[in-house]
Each structure stands twice: as structure tokens, then as C-alpha cells.
Design a protein around this motif. Structure first.
Motif, PDB file in Angstrom:
ATOM      1  N   LEU A 250       0.832  -1.204   0.000  1.00  0.00           N
ATOM      2  CA  LEU A 250       0.000   0.000   0.000  1.00  0.00           C
ATOM      3  C   LEU A 250       0.867   1.254   0.000  1.00  0.00           C
ATOM      4  N   TYR A 251       1.867   1.312   0.872  1.00  0.00           N
ATOM      5  CA  TYR A 251       2.788   2.458   0.875  1.00  0.00           C
ATOM      6  C   TYR A 251       3.443   2.624  -0.491  1.00  0.00           C
ATOM      7  N   LEU A 279       6.975   0.188  12.830  1.00  0.00           N
ATOM      8  CA  LEU A 279       6.393  -0.464  11.657  1.00  0.00           C
ATOM      9  C   LEU A 279       7.205  -0.158  10.411  1.00  0.00           C
ATOM     10  N   HIS A 280       7.526   1.111  10.200  1.00  0.00           N
ATOM     11  CA  HIS A 280       8.273   1.513   9.005  1.00  0.00           C
ATOM     12  C   HIS A 280       9.641   0.831   8.956  1.00  0.00           C
ATOM     13  N   LYS A 281      10.305   0.768  10.093  1.00  0.00           N
ATOM     14  CA  LYS A 281      11.618   0.121  10.146  1.00  0.00           C
ATOM     15  C   LYS A 281      11.505  -1.359   9.757  1.00  0.00           C
ATOM     16  N   ILE A 287      10.619  -6.608   5.046  1.00  0.00           N
ATOM     17  CA  ILE A 287       9.635  -6.842   3.981  1.00  0.00           C
ATOM     18  C   ILE A 287      10.142  -6.316   2.643  1.00  0.00           C
ATOM     19  N   GLY A 288      11.131  -5.418   2.672  1.00  0.00           N
ATOM     20  CA  GLY A 288      11.748  -4.954   1.432  1.00  0.00           C
ATOM     21  C   GLY A 288      11.167  -3.683   0.852  1.00  0.00           C
ATOM     22  N   LEU A 289      10.349  -2.966   1.618  1.00  0.00           N
ATOM     23  CA  LEU A 289       9.805  -1.697   1.119  1.00  0.00           C
ATOM     24  C   LEU A 289      10.947  -0.702   0.906  1.00  0.00           C
ATOM     25  N   PRO A 290      11.046  -0.084  -0.263  1.00  0.00           N
ATOM     26  CA  PRO A 290      12.078   0.941  -0.456  1.00  0.00           C
ATOM     27  C   PRO A 290      11.853   2.107   0.518  1.00  0.00           C
ATOM     28  N   GLU A 291      12.922   2.556   1.146  1.00  0.00           N
ATOM     29  CA  GLU A 291      12.780   3.627   2.133  1.00  0.00           C
ATOM     30  C   GLU A 291      12.220   4.893   1.504  1.00  0.00           C
ATOM     31  N   THR A 292      12.424   5.058   0.206  1.00  0.00           N
ATOM     32  CA  THR A 292      11.908   6.235  -0.494  1.00  0.00           C
ATOM     33  C   THR A 292      10.380   6.247  -0.552  1.00  0.00           C
ATOM     34  N   ALA A 293       9.746   5.091  -0.311  1.00  0.00           N
ATOM     35  CA  ALA A 293       8.277   5.025  -0.341  1.00  0.00           C
ATOM     36  C   ALA A 293       7.647   5.405   0.988  1.00  0.00           C
ATOM     37  N   LEU A 294       8.478   5.626   2.015  1.00  0.00           N
ATOM     38  CA  LEU A 294       7.943   6.031   3.312  1.00  0.00           C
ATOM     39  C   LEU A 294       7.557   7.504   3.286  1.00  0.00           C
ATOM     40  N   PRO A 295       6.543   7.911   4.057  1.00  0.00           N
ATOM     41  CA  PRO A 295       6.103   9.304   4.042  1.00  0.00           C
ATOM     42  C   PRO A 295       6.997  10.234   4.857  1.00  0.00           C
ATOM     43  N   PHE A 296       7.800   9.679   5.781  1.00  0.00           N
ATOM     44  CA  PHE A 296       8.714  10.495   6.587  1.00  0.00           C
ATOM     45  C   PHE A 296       9.827   9.587   7.098  1.00  0.00           C
ATOM     46  N   PRO A 297      10.968  10.194   7.486  1.00  0.00           N
ATOM     47  CA  PRO A 297      12.140   9.381   7.853  1.00  0.00           C
ATOM     48  C   PRO A 297      11.925   8.564   9.126  1.00  0.00           C
ATOM     49  N   PRO A 299      13.371   7.474  12.632  1.00  0.00           N
ATOM     50  CA  PRO A 299      14.363   7.999  13.581  1.00  0.00           C
ATOM     51  C   PRO A 299      15.554   7.049  13.716  1.00  0.00           C
ATOM     52  N   LYS A 300      16.733   7.629  13.935  1.00  0.00           N
ATOM     53  CA  LYS A 300      17.927   6.814  14.128  1.00  0.00           C
ATOM     54  C   LYS A 300      17.779   5.949  15.386  1.00  0.00           C
ATOM     55  N   ASN A 301      18.449   4.819  15.370  1.00  0.00           N
ATOM     56  CA  ASN A 301      18.479   3.883  16.510  1.00  0.00           C
ATOM     57  C   ASN A 301      17.117   3.233  16.788  1.00  0.00           C
ATOM     58  N   THR A 302      16.238   3.217  15.772  1.00  0.00           N
ATOM     59  CA  THR A 302      14.963   2.508  15.920  1.00  0.00           C
ATOM     60  C   THR A 302      15.230   1.009  15.847  1.00  0.00           C
ATOM     61  N   GLU A 303      14.853   0.295  16.865  1.00  0.00           N
ATOM     62  CA  GLU A 303      15.147  -1.134  16.984  1.00  0.00           C
ATOM     63  C   GLU A 303      13.851  -1.934  16.904  1.00  0.00           C
ATOM     64  N   VAL A 304      13.796  -2.890  15.965  1.00  0.00           N
ATOM     65  CA  VAL A 304      12.554  -3.648  15.782  1.00  0.00           C
ATOM     66  C   VAL A 304      12.738  -5.163  15.850  1.00  0.00           C
ATOM     67  N   ASP A 305      13.946  -5.623  16.109  1.00  0.00           N
ATOM     68  CA  ASP A 305      14.161  -7.076  16.138  1.00  0.00           C
ATOM     69  C   ASP A 305      13.265  -7.759  17.159  1.00  0.00           C
ATOM     70  N   TRP A 306      13.045  -7.105  18.295  1.00  0.00           N
ATOM     71  CA  TRP A 306      12.186  -7.677  19.338  1.00  0.00           C
ATOM     72  C   TRP A 306      10.756  -7.841  18.838  1.00  0.00           C
ATOM     73  N   MET A 307      10.278  -6.855  18.053  1.00  0.00           N
ATOM     74  CA  MET A 307       8.908  -6.918  17.553  1.00  0.00           C
ATOM     75  C   MET A 307       8.787  -7.995  16.485  1.00  0.00           C
ATOM     76  N   LEU A 308       9.794  -8.079  15.605  1.00  0.00           N
ATOM     77  CA  LEU A 308       9.752  -9.120  14.578  1.00  0.00           C
ATOM     78  C   LEU A 308       9.757 -10.504  15.213  1.00  0.00           C
ATOM     79  N   GLU A 309      10.541 -10.692  16.266  1.00  0.00           N
ATOM     80  CA  GLU A 309      10.611 -11.991  16.919  1.00  0.00           C
ATOM     81  C   GLU A 309       9.238 -12.421  17.419  1.00  0.00           C
ATOM     82  N   GLU A 310       8.502 -11.486  17.999  1.00  0.00           N
ATOM     83  CA  GLU A 310       7.166 -11.796  18.508  1.00  0.00           C
ATOM     84  C   GLU A 310       6.197 -12.101  17.363  1.00  0.00           C
ATOM     85  N   ILE A 311       6.287 -11.313  16.295  1.00  0.00           N
ATOM     86  CA  ILE A 311       5.446 -11.541  15.118  1.00  0.00           C
ATOM     87  C   ILE A 311       5.736 -12.911  14.511  1.00  0.00           C
TER      88      ILE A 311
END
Length: 375
Positions: A250-251, A279-281, A287-297, A299-311
Motif C-alpha cells: 500500500l505504501y 512499523l516503518h523500520k 519486507i523490502g519496502l524501499p525507504e523512499t516510499a515512506l512518508p517520513f524518515p 528515527p535513528k536507533n529505531t530497533e525492531v528485532d524484538w517486535m519481529l521476533e514476537e510476530i
């Protein structure tokens, strides 16, 4: 202990390959990077992952980009092809029901809007390979009440459910009607969300299904709807990777159509901006979404490995979470160790979406006991 270590290493190796295949199938590009061909047992494990995350069709779409020695065994490919044929037939039947219902509702002066599902599927590279569970309708103005009255006269075998919705089967396809367009649980957002629907009413889109133009929300609101649906289920028992593929496609498809600053304000005002960064990270890194398709940057140091593990472990709405496969069910909940799981997810997401995390137990109780419609 050593055997467990090697098992985890093997699982991580196959998990990495699975995500490579997912990205190749979703975007229609890329090459599979593996040191040696997978065994039949490896492929059966990957197929199990695909089933648990309801992305069998997307993984199947990666096969045309693999080298001959990278493909699964022919017998498994045949089973996979049969399954994809079933998905295609089910989607074709769903499309027939969508156009039939949309036409009938419209003839009654009811203005339905197609939510998620086949509407989001239209943004996929191969829409017919997206697995769709049911058909979700929301309605403008007093359309929900009118649609319910229409059903009482023409299709009375429906049931009002907790959560301000109703459901039924139409030609063996599961249908849901929703009073609320968005899956926010916090009642504090209702006034703002109502204003959003009015603001974006003139920017609604359509998708052509079997020659019929079916109404969709404006792109910004489609994103809000898809993403809050993901968050809603993460706060409870989890959700499959299919929904993250929905968000990514969708993005990617509407990035040039949306007002990026307005969308960021929407996320901020609905108190889900912190979680949206996560989510964006995840969409970019896994998932392979190009970062250019995001609506805004991001933030640095955003960590999502913990969320992916749960998913990863929870899978499709947490029904097949192997961590709890030997746990007992209580008489109050369908899933094993529900209380423990809900409490853990409450703690995980309180920091990122506090209003939604706190509102869940309150609104669940309210909708269960007071949220049904009565004649």
C-alpha cells in the motif's frame, strides 16, 4: 543444550531464506542467496512458515526467480501449485460476492466502503495470490443501520458481535459489517476520526472488480486503517506477516498520492506515531519496502528485532504459536495461556501506543456486554 543451539541456528538460517523468498515474491525481483540447495525437509519447514503467516501465494511467486537447483522438490511444487489454484478460485468467488453486494447496497441508497482484503490486494503484483479471509464493509453516515435493516428483510441469518460489528455468510463467503471504520479501541479518538472521514470524503478512491467500481477510502485513510488493524492485533495475540505485506504494498503504490505531512499529523494525533516508526523500520528491513516510499524518515536507533521476533512466533492471530502448543486453555479464553500473553503484549506496546494498550481491556469488556445491537 548443544542440540538446542544447532536447532536454533538452523531455524534462523531458514528464517533468513524465508524472508528472502518473501521479498522476491512480493516485489518480483532479486535473487536467492544460499550456499547450497535446500533439502526437502528444509522446504517443508519453509512451507510451514508460509502457512502460519498466510503468505503461501507470495512465496510461490518467488519460484519463477529461482535457479533450477534452488527450487523445492517437484512433488512439493505440485502441492503448492494446487494450493495457489485454491487461493485464486477463492479470490474469484470473493470478487463475485463483493460486486454483487456492492451493487445491491448501492441500489438501496446505502454507500458501502470496502475495507482491507480485496481492496488492498489490488495493490499487489499478483492480486489473486493474496490470501483473503473475509469481506469487510464499513458504511457512510447511517449506512450501517440501513444495511442491517436490509439484511433483516433479505438475509436474516446474521449475528451481532462484540466490537460493534455483525457477521454472516453470503454464498459461503464470510462477511463482516463494521460501525467503526478504524480499529482504534480508545474512545478518545472518535471525534477526531469522524472529522477525518469528512475531510477525506472527496478523496475516496475506487477499485474495479469484475467491471464494477467499488469504493475505497482515501489513500491516507487506507494506510491508517491497515496499520491500526496491525497494531490492534499486536497488542493482543499477534498477527501474520501477510498484513505487513499489505502495508508495504500500500505504501509503495500510493506514496506519490499522499500528503506526507498530513499523514504524519494523523499518526501523531491518533497517538500511534511512535509505533509507526517501528512499523516503518520493519517494512524496510524485513519486507523490502524501499525507504523512499515512506512518508517520513525513520528515527535513528529505531530497533525492531524484538517486535519481529514476537510476530514471527505468534503468526496468524496467535493461533499456532509453537511456544504455547503444549499449554492448557482456560475456560474463559480460546487460546492457551491467554492471560499471560495479553499481559506480555500490554507491557511491550504500552511505551509505543499507550492509549490503545490501556483501552483494550476496557473496551473489550464494554463491547462484549453492551456493544451488541438489539432489535
Amino acid at each position: 543444550m548443544i542440540n538446542l543451539y544447532f536447532k536454533n541456528q538452523m531455524n534462523n538460517h531458514l528464517k533468513d531464506i524465508f524472508f528472502q523468498l518473501l521479498r522476491i515474491g512480493l516485489w518480483g525481483e532479486g535473487k536467492l542467496s544460499i550456499a547450497k540447495p535446500l533439502s526437502a525437509e528444509d522446504w517443508h519447514t519453509i512451507r510451514k512458515y508460509a502457512i502460519n503467516h498466510t503468505v503461501e501465494g507470495i512465496i510461490y511467486d518467488s519460484f519463477e526467480f529461482l535457479e533450477e537447483n534452488q527450487l523445492p522438490p517437484q512433488s512439493l511444487r505440485l502441492k503448492w501449485a494446487v494450493r495457489v489454484d485454491q487461493i485464486e478460485r477463492h479470490n474469484a468467488k470473493m470478487n463475485t460476492v463483493i460486486t454483487e453486494q456492492f451493487t445491491q447496497f448501492s441500489q438501496q441508497g446505502i454507500r458501502p466502503i470496502l475495507q482491507k482484503g480485496q481492496g488492498v490486494a489490488s495493490y499487489y503484483r499478483i492480486p489473486s495470490h493474496r490470501i483473503s479471509g473475509d469481506i469487510d464493509w464499513c458504511f457512510e453516515n447511517d449506512g450501517y443501520k440501513k444495511a442491517r435493516n436490509f439484511l433483516k428483510k433479505n438475509h436474516p441469518a446474521f449475528e451481532d458481535t462484540a466490537g460493534f460489528s455483525l457477521h454472516y455468510y453470503w454464498r459461503d463467503i464470510h462477511i463482516e459489517h463494521h460501525k467503526k471504520t478504524f480499529d482504534f479501541r480508545s474512545p478518545l479518538k472518535k471525534s477526531y476520526l469522524d472529522k477525518l472521514l469528512l475531510t477525506y470524503q472527496d478523496y475516496q478512491q475506487t477499485v474495479t472488480i469484475n467491471g464494477v467500481s467499488v469504493r475505497l477510502l482515501a489513500p491516507e485513510l487506507q494506510l491508517l486503517q491497515v496499520n491500526i488493524h496491525i497494531l490492534k492485533h499486536l497488542i493482543t495475540y499477534g498477527i501474520s506477516l501477510r498484513q505487513f505485506c499489505d502495508s508495504a504494498r500500500l505504501y509503495y503504490s500510493v506514496s506519490s498520492q499522499i500528503d506526507c505531512q498530513a499523514l504524519q499529523r494523523i499518526y501523531y494525533t491518533t497517538s500511534m506515531l511512535k509505533w509507526t516508526h517501528l512499523l516503518h523500520k520493519l517494512l524496510v528491513d524485513y519486507i523490502g519496502l524501499p525507504e523512499t516510499a515512506l512518508p517520513f524518515p525513520i528515527p535513528k536507533n529505531t530497533e525492531v528485532d524484538w517486535m519481529l521476533e514476537e510476530i514471527w512466533y505468534s503468526g496468524n492471530f496467535g493461533f499456532n504459536d509453537e511456544r504455547f502448543e503444549n499449554s492448557k486453555k482456560s475456560r474463559f479464553f480460546y487460546r492457551p495461556e491467554s492471560g499471560k500473553r495479553l499481559w506480555q503484549n500490554f507491557k511491550r506496546y504500552l511505551k509505543y501506543a499507550p492509549q490503545e494498550a490501556i483501552a483494550f481491556p476496557i473496551m473489550q469488556a464494554y463491547s462484549k456486554f453492551l456493544g451488541k445491537d438489539f432489535d
